[in-house]
Write an enzyme that holds these catalytic residues in place. Sequence first.
Site, PDB file in Angstrom:
ATOM      1  N   GLY A  55     -37.287  14.980 101.986  1.00 29.77           N
ATOM      2  CA  GLY A  55     -37.063  15.261 103.394  1.00 29.77           C
ATOM      3  C   GLY A  55     -38.005  16.311 103.948  1.00 29.77           C
ATOM      4  O   GLY A  55     -39.111  16.534 103.447  1.00 29.77           O
ATOM      5  N   HIS A  87     -46.564  21.370  91.826  1.00 28.69           N
ATOM      6  CA  HIS A  87     -45.382  21.503  90.986  1.00 28.69           C
ATOM      7  C   HIS A  87     -45.728  22.223  89.687  1.00 28.69           C
ATOM      8  O   HIS A  87     -46.155  21.601  88.716  1.00 28.69           O
ATOM      9  CB  HIS A  87     -44.798  20.118  90.672  1.00 28.69           C
TER      10      HIS A  87
END
Length: 827
Positions: free
Chosen positions: A74, A206
């Site tokens: 999102g 990440h």
Amino acid sequence: MSNDPRVHPSDIFSLRTIIIDNYDSYTFNLLQLWDNEKSIENVVVIRNNQFSWNYFKENIFPYFDNIIISPGPGRPETPSDFGICTNIIKELNDIPILGVCLGHQGIGVTFGGQITNAKTIMHGRLSPVYHEGGDDPMSLYYKIPNPFSVVRYHSLIVENKNMPPELTISAWCSEDSSISTPPLKESSTIMGLNHINKPIYGVQFHPEAWSICTENGYQLLRNFLTISRVFLERHGVTFPRTTLPSHILSHSVLPKKPHIFKPLTSKSDTEYCLILKKLERELWIDSPLVFQHIVAADQSTVGTWWLDSARQPDRVNRFSFMGSTPESSNSFSTFYSTLNKELLVICSNGSVINKKMEDNQTFWDWMSETIKHFNQRMGNLKILHDDGTLQNVREQTIPFDFRLGMVGYFGYEMKRESLPNYTISTDQYSDIPDSAFVFATQAIIFDHLERQIWLAGLVRPKVDYVDNNLGIHPGLDDYKSWTVSIEEKLRNLDNLMSSSKQTLLKKDIQNEKVSFSVQPSFTPDMKQDDYIRAIEKARSYIHEGQSYELCLTTQFRANLANVPKKLDDNWVELYQCIRSFNPAPFSALLSFPSKDICIMSSSPEKFLQIDNEGVMEMKPIKGTVARARGCCCLNLKECDKGTLCESKRKEEDMKRMRLLEGDIKERSENLMIVDLIRNDLTHICQPSTVQVPYLMKVESYESVHQLVTTVRGQLREDLDCVKAIRECFPPGSMTGAPKLRSVQLLDELEQNKPRGVYSGCLGYISLQDGSGQKRGTSQFNVVIRTAIIRIGKDEVTVGAGGAIVYLSNAESEWNEVELKSQSIIPR
């Protein structure tokens, strides 16, 4: 007070860190950046909506020294996606904060930056990242090479224009791989942000993927902890920090100091034991014949099962297990529906139990308690000798760790009771149980390498005992009678094979040349045009940051009423056809006549395995290419139909394998699921034990090459096999990532049609024994390449699908789905 950041590790790893999970499938991988189990004793993970902002600020936040905001699906501007994280960044001025991916974007938005779509969608792909601060002890990138390689999972970025004055760019990368010179920071994609006077840092990449592909993730975390330590010391905080109080630790979704299950110290009067009998080698008969002529001949209405290593025997494919449930077996089958929470138990003696689960209870709970019920009453493993005597087994090694227990499947809709915060769709009704299991009290076990058959039985030595909970009373005499019966049937079957006609049949089955002439017309639930539209919709969700990867599926159905051979007479032969056409290491046949379900699986994918030492292994498959078959000569006229032709075929086969190894799309698909599985295992294993011994290794099967990764971890001592399966369910390779958001999107994309057995898992949950087994064992496949047969309806259903990423081509994906659907039943 010292400003030297090169402090003792015990100081920085004593920091009290809270990780805010944005319902991502990679959050728990962050825990692998700590040294060991002791170093995460002060680390707590909570969900972004677990507490109201006011409660968090007043009752949780004061206990912590720094905050990490996780990745997630999102956008940070959407409250339901980012929860309390916006308030954390906006209102907390006196605590170090590290935002990862979505957390990084949230930092940008909170201080006035803009979120935009990235020029290049990067999911599971690597990039070189440049940074400032490699020589600065107070930089997030201290001692990190420049550039260094990172894994990226994002389609959105903080726009590199009109940057808010409070923020500065600390790391960046180029989207043009052809440029060899370092890119300019001002015109590149932002990979890192710092606040100019607050200890707030963001990274778009990440770092938790460090053990796989991202370099220097551990160093980056250590730098953040060091910065936190220096910041706190300047504000009068002393080190090392004290341990968090128990009431704060209890809020973590990762339990701290979990309760360790201890078996009963004294055996009760309701003791069971497992008895094994090793048959003479002369009684060896191949498993297909034994199943067809002995096991299936029982015609049990409760359940018949075969966990079948259908490939040539090796270390992985060494054992097969099969059994039935005649009345004398004292067995039972279970069927469960998640929509009405109804459990049905059908016993082999004819009794039936109906149970309605409480609102706060799940089938997983019931299964765990049932296994525990028997485990706490299990005595020593015994061997039955030919003279009828029993011997306790303590030192002797049994080559297999299956100790009877539950054999069956968890269907995909069991996600309703395994995924936290998943909302049940009542539209997904199916007349097929969401779970079905046989409690196996007898088994015929095949050691294909040693060509040895074992007989296993669950026995209650005291014949006057009846288990009132489930109505079973397995006696020693029953087990002995059964072993005598099986040995006699094996001898008779071997004698039947002596005739020339039966010898040919035996040879055909051994060579796996069984044929079954079925050419049904299959119709997909989702037509080609609808499926392609769903693919494009999935790509748009990925483009908008809602998911990294979506495993879109559909079901193909056919009616077999008009085929020459009726299913009710030839269902075993149909399975023989499937296993010969597509042999696989995790094949299986399950039959539940009372529910008119027969499952015929030729799955090559291991979902998970838990051994006696608690080592958990998962082997996701992502990336498949067909092997070269037949003639591959460029000029058919010059083909010698011999050595040269075979050489050309091998050359083409190796070429396809190398292309698969280097395919960017296939590797990114695999990596995304591997990182998801690492996250699942870190949730239930000791984080420091989660390892990837084999990353994207090509495994070759009869018809395909596949990219297979192996992920292992040490299961926590408070978790049994059932709870471990629940925490990893449904299989990530069948959902995509992040798992929860992807599953919700797939419900819509697949028109709320249930997947049923397909996409779930099938296998066994074994009992313990009292001879040194530390815990029960388990092994499950991923239910792919599987036919679901409704014999009474003459209907067969085959599920097929594929992982959709932004690089996917809709037409190619549909072609792959059709090919997969045809890999089960030849047509």
